[in-house]
Design a protein around this motif. Sequence first.
Motif: not given
Length: 113
Positions: A20-26, A62-65, A70-71, A74-78
């Motif tokens: 479900e998780k396909r993008i790691e953000v750091r 900016q990443v989240l925009r 969901e990637k 995956p629990d789809k927070p706001s």
Amino acid sequence: MKVHKLYVRDEYLEMIKSGEKRIEVRVAYPQLKGIKPKDKILFNNEVPAEVISVKKYETFRQVLREEPIEKIFPDKPSFEQAVKRFHNMYPKWKENRYGVIAIKFRLLRPRRE
């Protein structure tokens, strides 16, 4: 090709394992700046993956925009909940100082013995 060892919280490791998780953000720490497509990632010393792409951003917002939330979560927070999660993991000064990277990856099949 380089192998990068990344550690994630257990709940995120399960999301990675399930696909479900396909993008790691750091935060883009200096040691992560060399990560590039075709490199390998070993999550928590147990889950192998291959880097598909790496994109640099100035902020988590900016990443989240620009990337599908969901990637990343995956629990789809706001949107605001997702920003808050990042700020709970990383102090704002680190985000401002180093910037942020989004690492898209695909799971690799473990070798059969």
